[in-house]
Write an enzyme that holds these catalytic residues in place. Structure first.
Site, PDB file in Angstrom:
ATOM      1  N   GLU A   1      -5.779  -4.677  10.308  1.00 27.16           N
ATOM      2  CA  GLU A   1      -4.690  -3.745  10.582  1.00 27.16           C
ATOM      3  C   GLU A   1      -4.989  -2.974  11.867  1.00 27.16           C
ATOM      4  O   GLU A   1      -5.756  -2.015  11.845  1.00 27.16           O
ATOM      5  CB  GLU A   1      -4.550  -2.741   9.434  1.00 27.16           C
ATOM      6  CG  GLU A   1      -4.251  -3.373   8.095  1.00 27.16           C
ATOM      7  CD  GLU A   1      -3.672  -2.361   7.121  1.00 27.16           C
ATOM      8  OE1 GLU A   1      -2.561  -2.598   6.639  1.00 27.16           O
ATOM      9  OE2 GLU A   1      -4.318  -1.333   6.877  1.00 27.16           O
TER      10      GLU A   1
ATOM     11  N   GLY B   1       2.351   2.243  10.683  1.00 25.16           N
ATOM     12  CA  GLY B   1       3.329   3.312  10.552  1.00 25.16           C
ATOM     13  C   GLY B   1       4.031   3.680  11.845  1.00 25.16           C
ATOM     14  O   GLY B   1       4.721   4.686  11.918  1.00 25.16           O
TER      15      GLY B   1
ATOM     16  N   SER C   1       3.106  -2.199  10.302  1.00 28.37           N
ATOM     17  CA  SER C   1       4.555  -2.322  10.518  1.00 28.37           C
ATOM     18  C   SER C   1       5.108  -3.704  10.172  1.00 28.37           C
ATOM     19  O   SER C   1       5.983  -4.218  10.877  1.00 28.37           O
ATOM     20  CB  SER C   1       4.919  -1.932  11.949  1.00 28.37           C
ATOM     21  OG  SER C   1       4.581  -0.564  12.183  1.00 28.37           O
TER      22      SER C   1
ATOM     23  N   GLY D   1       2.625  -1.165   4.275  1.00 26.69           N
ATOM     24  CA  GLY D   1       2.705   0.250   3.933  1.00 26.69           C
ATOM     25  C   GLY D   1       4.139   0.685   3.713  1.00 26.69           C
ATOM     26  O   GLY D   1       4.714   0.481   2.646  1.00 26.69           O
ATOM     27  N   GLY D   2       4.745   1.254   4.740  1.00 24.01           N
ATOM     28  CA  GLY D   2       6.081   1.844   4.641  1.00 24.01           C
ATOM     29  C   GLY D   2       7.112   0.965   3.949  1.00 24.01           C
ATOM     30  O   GLY D   2       7.860   1.436   3.082  1.00 24.01           O
TER      31      GLY D   2
ATOM     32  N   ASN E   1       0.874  -1.174   0.000  1.00 27.64           N
ATOM     33  CA  ASN E   1       0.000   0.000   0.000  1.00 27.64           C
ATOM     34  C   ASN E   1       0.910   1.223   0.000  1.00 27.64           C
ATOM     35  O   ASN E   1       1.458   1.588   1.035  1.00 27.64           O
ATOM     36  CB  ASN E   1      -0.892  -0.034   1.252  1.00 27.64           C
ATOM     37  CG  ASN E   1      -1.730   1.217   1.398  1.00 27.64           C
ATOM     38  OD1 ASN E   1      -1.830   2.029   0.476  1.00 27.64           O
ATOM     39  ND2 ASN E   1      -2.340   1.381   2.560  1.00 27.64           N
ATOM     40  N   TRP E   2       1.054   1.810  -1.177  1.00 27.96           N
ATOM     41  CA  TRP E   2       1.987   2.939  -1.296  1.00 27.96           C
ATOM     42  C   TRP E   2       1.440   4.209  -0.677  1.00 27.96           C
ATOM     43  O   TRP E   2       2.170   5.185  -0.515  1.00 27.96           O
ATOM     44  CB  TRP E   2       2.313   3.208  -2.771  1.00 27.96           C
ATOM     45  CG  TRP E   2       3.133   2.147  -3.444  1.00 27.96           C
ATOM     46  CD1 TRP E   2       3.515   0.929  -2.943  1.00 27.96           C
ATOM     47  CD2 TRP E   2       3.698   2.227  -4.760  1.00 27.96           C
ATOM     48  NE1 TRP E   2       4.271   0.252  -3.864  1.00 27.96           N
ATOM     49  CE2 TRP E   2       4.397   1.021  -5.000  1.00 27.96           C
ATOM     50  CE3 TRP E   2       3.678   3.192  -5.769  1.00 27.96           C
ATOM     51  CZ2 TRP E   2       5.070   0.769  -6.197  1.00 27.96           C
ATOM     52  CZ3 TRP E   2       4.337   2.944  -6.963  1.00 27.96           C
ATOM     53  CH2 TRP E   2       5.031   1.743  -7.170  1.00 27.96           C
ATOM     54  N   LYS E   3       0.147   4.237  -0.377  1.00 25.96           N
ATOM     55  CA  LYS E   3      -0.498   5.450   0.166  1.00 25.96           C
ATOM     56  C   LYS E   3      -0.202   6.641  -0.752  1.00 25.96           C
ATOM     57  O   LYS E   3      -0.091   6.454  -1.966  1.00 25.96           O
ATOM     58  CB  LYS E   3      -0.056   5.692   1.615  1.00 25.96           C
ATOM     59  CG  LYS E   3      -0.245   4.437   2.464  1.00 25.96           C
ATOM     60  CD  LYS E   3      -0.073   4.643   3.939  1.00 25.96           C
ATOM     61  CE  LYS E   3      -0.257   3.310   4.651  1.00 25.96           C
ATOM     62  NZ  LYS E   3      -0.200   3.435   6.107  1.00 25.96           N
TER      63      LYS E   3
ATOM     64  N   GLU F   1      -7.019   4.841   7.560  1.00 21.94           N
ATOM     65  CA  GLU F   1      -6.799   6.266   7.268  1.00 21.94           C
ATOM     66  C   GLU F   1      -8.017   6.865   6.580  1.00 21.94           C
ATOM     67  O   GLU F   1      -8.343   8.035   6.771  1.00 21.94           O
ATOM     68  CB  GLU F   1      -5.521   6.431   6.421  1.00 21.94           C
ATOM     69  CG  GLU F   1      -4.281   6.179   7.276  1.00 21.94           C
ATOM     70  CD  GLU F   1      -3.088   5.606   6.533  1.00 21.94           C
ATOM     71  OE1 GLU F   1      -3.040   5.679   5.293  1.00 21.94           O
ATOM     72  OE2 GLU F   1      -2.195   5.064   7.211  1.00 21.94           O
TER      73      GLU F   1
ATOM     74  N   HIS G   1      -9.605   1.388   4.480  1.00 25.19           N
ATOM     75  CA  HIS G   1      -8.353   1.537   5.227  1.00 25.19           C
ATOM     76  C   HIS G   1      -8.602   2.467   6.423  1.00 25.19           C
ATOM     77  O   HIS G   1      -9.389   3.409   6.327  1.00 25.19           O
ATOM     78  CB  HIS G   1      -7.265   2.102   4.312  1.00 25.19           C
ATOM     79  CG  HIS G   1      -5.911   2.054   4.953  1.00 25.19           C
ATOM     80  ND1 HIS G   1      -5.503   2.992   5.876  1.00 25.19           N
ATOM     81  CD2 HIS G   1      -4.909   1.162   4.851  1.00 25.19           C
ATOM     82  CE1 HIS G   1      -4.288   2.672   6.301  1.00 25.19           C
ATOM     83  NE2 HIS G   1      -3.904   1.571   5.704  1.00 25.19           N
TER      84      HIS G   1
END
Ligand code: PGA
Length: 252
Positions: free
Chosen positions: A169, A175, A215, A236-237, A9-11, A99, A97
């Site tokens: 999640e 993150g 994470s 993600g990251g 997930n590159w966001k 976010e 998600h």
């Protein structure tokens, strides 16, 4: 046996040139090093879908979007429809998600409509759920996640829900560098699978992949993905670095 899935997930990261470079690096490292049948999905920002789709043609790497509208089409400035994604040949879309739930106030009812739009256009939703820290601390995390899953998905017929991917999640792990323990992940995944079985029966619930997100890193992926109910990860990251992302895929 469910096939493992690792989705990045590159966001809201990367420029066009950077996205192109990252996609091609993932393809080449994956091609050279990964022999397992793990499904790999890059969920890239909307402007890069077409480019990443073209780059991944004839490779085992698939492309997904990070959201879609709950509306079919019309006067919704700035929105992107499931039909548009389908018309680009995009097979996957992340929905709900944390976010989106937190910063864009996406509700359970709205997410149920997004799921319907996605399925109407044969997109596979990667449906996210997960509790914030205060809910975990109160001890009501299982109840909240069960509610999120029921609100977003339990209007579906058994054939429809069988084609979905769920991602658990915990918000406190996203993150933050703070990963859920394998036990915490397995426990919640088992709760979700039991909830699915209660509504749809064991045959359906055993088919549905449940990914862990929060994470995920090269050094914790293997242990997390070895839990019986953890069918891979939403990353993600660490998906923004090809080396880390491919090492995570190798952990699956
Ligand atoms: P993270 O994000 O891997 O950076 O924690 C996961 C996600 O939000 O999907």
């Amino acid at each position: 046996m469910r096939t493992k899935i690792v989705a990045g997930n590159w966001k809201m990261n990367k420029t066009s040139a950077e996205a192109k470079a990252l996609t091609s690096e993932v393809i080449s490292l994956h091609g050279a090093e990964v022999k397992s049948p793990t499904k790999v999905i890059l969920c890239v920002p909307f402007p890069f879908l077409q480019q990443s789709k073209e780059q991944t043609a004839n490779t085992p790497v698939a492309v997904g979007a990070q959201n879609c509208s709950e509306h079919e089409s019309g006067a919704y400035t700035g929105e992107v429809s499931a039909a548009m994604l389908k018309s680009l040949g995009i097979p996957y879309v992340i929905l709900g998600h944390s976010e989106r739930r937190q910063y864009f106030q996406e509700s359970g009812a709205q997410l149920a409509r997004k799921v319907d739009r996605a399925l109407a256009h044969q997109l596979i939703p990667i449906f996210c759920c997960g509790e914030p820290l205060e809910i975990r601390e109160q001890g009501t995390h299982e109840a909240l996640v069960r509610k999120q899953v029921a609100e977003g998905l339990f209007h579906l017929a058994p054939e429809a829900i069988s084609g979905i991917i769920i991602a658990y999640e915990p918000v406190w792990a996203i993150g933050t560098g703070k990963t859920a323990t394998t036990q915490q992940a397995q426990d919640m995944h088992a709760v979700i699978r039991k909830e699915l079985a209660g509504k749809y029966g064991n045959v359906v619930s055993e088919k549905i992949p449940i990914l862990y997100g929060g994470s995920v890193k090269p050094d914790n992926a293997r242990e997390l993905f070895s839990c019986p109910d953890v069918d891979g990860g939403l990353v993600g990251g660490a998906s923004l670095k090809a080396r880390d992302f491919v090492d995570i895929i190798k952990g699956a």
